[in-house]
Design a protein around this motif. Sequence first.
Motif, PDB file in Angstrom:
ATOM      1  N   ARG A 275       0.836  -1.137   0.202  1.00 14.86           N
ATOM      2  CA  ARG A 275      -0.027   0.050  -0.237  1.00 14.86           C
ATOM      3  C   ARG A 275       0.827   1.315  -0.034  1.00 14.86           C
ATOM      4  O   ARG A 275       0.540   2.112  -0.917  1.00 14.86           O
ATOM      5  CB  ARG A 275      -0.955  -0.206   1.423  1.00 14.86           C
ATOM      6  CG  ARG A 275      -2.231  -0.792   1.027  1.00 14.86           C
ATOM      7  CD  ARG A 275      -3.282  -0.590   2.022  1.00 14.86           C
ATOM      8  NE  ARG A 275      -2.751  -0.975   3.291  1.00 14.86           N
ATOM      9  CZ  ARG A 275      -2.982  -2.186   3.926  1.00 14.86           C
ATOM     10  NH1 ARG A 275      -3.657  -3.128   3.163  1.00 14.86           N
ATOM     11  NH2 ARG A 275      -2.356  -2.593   4.924  1.00 14.86           N
ATOM     12  N   ASP A 279       1.054   4.003  -2.653  1.00 14.02           N
ATOM     13  CA  ASP A 279       0.871   5.308  -2.595  1.00 14.02           C
ATOM     14  C   ASP A 279       1.821   6.230  -3.257  1.00 14.02           C
ATOM     15  O   ASP A 279       1.591   7.457  -3.993  1.00 14.02           O
ATOM     16  CB  ASP A 279       0.979   5.835  -1.181  1.00 14.02           C
ATOM     17  CG  ASP A 279      -0.418   5.327  -0.235  1.00 14.02           C
ATOM     18  OD1 ASP A 279      -1.332   5.181  -1.081  1.00 14.02           O
ATOM     19  OD2 ASP A 279      -0.196   5.004   0.923  1.00 14.02           O
ATOM     20  N   LEU A 296      -5.626  -1.856  -5.709  1.00 13.97           N
ATOM     21  CA  LEU A 296      -5.908  -1.465  -4.317  1.00 13.97           C
ATOM     22  C   LEU A 296      -7.047  -2.139  -4.070  1.00 13.97           C
ATOM     23  O   LEU A 296      -7.308  -2.652  -2.781  1.00 13.97           O
ATOM     24  CB  LEU A 296      -6.567   0.057  -4.455  1.00 13.97           C
ATOM     25  CG  LEU A 296      -5.263   1.160  -4.691  1.00 13.97           C
ATOM     26  CD1 LEU A 296      -6.070   2.381  -4.974  1.00 13.97           C
ATOM     27  CD2 LEU A 296      -4.378   0.815  -3.683  1.00 13.97           C
ATOM     28  N   GLY A 315      -3.974   3.501   2.478  1.00 18.93           N
ATOM     29  CA  GLY A 315      -3.687   3.322   1.217  1.00 18.93           C
ATOM     30  C   GLY A 315      -3.856   4.551   0.338  1.00 18.93           C
ATOM     31  O   GLY A 315      -3.689   5.666   0.810  1.00 18.93           O
ATOM     32  N   ARG A 317      -6.163   5.450  -1.751  1.00 14.92           N
ATOM     33  CA  ARG A 317      -7.575   5.671  -2.196  1.00 14.92           C
ATOM     34  C   ARG A 317      -7.994   6.957  -1.679  1.00 14.92           C
ATOM     35  O   ARG A 317      -7.649   7.494  -0.786  1.00 14.92           O
ATOM     36  CB  ARG A 317      -8.403   4.608  -1.854  1.00 14.92           C
ATOM     37  CG  ARG A 317      -8.374   3.491  -2.573  1.00 14.92           C
ATOM     38  CD  ARG A 317      -8.836   1.994  -2.150  1.00 14.92           C
ATOM     39  NE  ARG A 317      -8.466   1.665  -1.020  1.00 14.92           N
ATOM     40  CZ  ARG A 317      -8.966   0.875  -0.256  1.00 14.92           C
ATOM     41  NH1 ARG A 317     -10.197   0.277  -0.368  1.00 14.92           N
ATOM     42  NH2 ARG A 317      -8.450   0.578   1.045  1.00 14.92           N
TER      43      ARG A 317
END
Length: 317
Positions: A275, A279, A296, A315, A317
């Motif tokens: 993760r 990023d 993801l 994460g 997102r």
Amino acid sequence: MNPAAQEPLDPRDRPARLTVGVVGAGRVGPALAAALRLAGHRPVAVSGVSDASVRRAATLLPDVPVVTPAEVLARAELVLLTVPDDALAALVQGLAETGAVRPGQLLLHTSGRYGTKVLDPALRAGALPLALHPAMTFTGTSVDVQRLAGCSFGVTAPEELRLAAEALVIEMGGEAEWIAEESRPLYHAALALGANHLVTLVAQSMELLRAAGVEAPDRMLGPLLGAALDNALRSGDAALTGPVARGDAGTVAAHVEVLREHAPAAVAGYLAMARTTADRALAHGMLKPEMAEDLLDVLADGDSLGDTRGGAGGGAR
């Protein structure tokens, strides 16, 4: 003992060669004292509790007597406090309260976490405070002295002691990097993230390679990790490679599946690092948003399959 040694000394008037004491004969203290000995200083006392500490002191500082911490301070002009971070504040407080600290004495700790404020009780007793943290991993053997050549030291010191601090670092073969008092925790966290966690990752990788049938995982990893480290130091995030940076969601899913079957303890770490890598790859334009979506989802699914030790994870997102 020479009574003159008891007199307060301005650091600018201090003799070039100092008597050196070590409180805490762990892996760091004896190595630094041995390096100072090579520079002409004279180790005169060391304290250590465990059998391993006593043996280490005997190896790196032969003929230097093992005494109590208070006696170390009584004998030395420069005292290295090389105890674990969590023990440092209580040690300094105790030494100051019992009158062991002498005016004009250079008191130097090697904790990465702390600057000189932790030495305030000794400062009030007249000591000269220095924080010199070698950015190096230590083995407790003579090889540590050689590794100090070119080693960066995170240094925090009062303005009037900066020259003295820099001189000591140079004499140990290192290079001073000035760290503000308030930045010490962040500085230390950065080093722990890079060095301590690297050992965990490499050891885990070797275990997995052995499980996959590789007879010499160290020989396989050596060139690969050496190149990865060199590329990362030169290029930062631009050095990212591998399935996460490419957005290969299927490969990552296969990794998670096989790790969950053969090495479940490794899953949480893999997901967390994947993760974080995603990023950074997204932020630097290496991983396209359209490629990241499936990736993801795989990483989120990995957390939901029973091993919750990986945490929620912010994460990309």
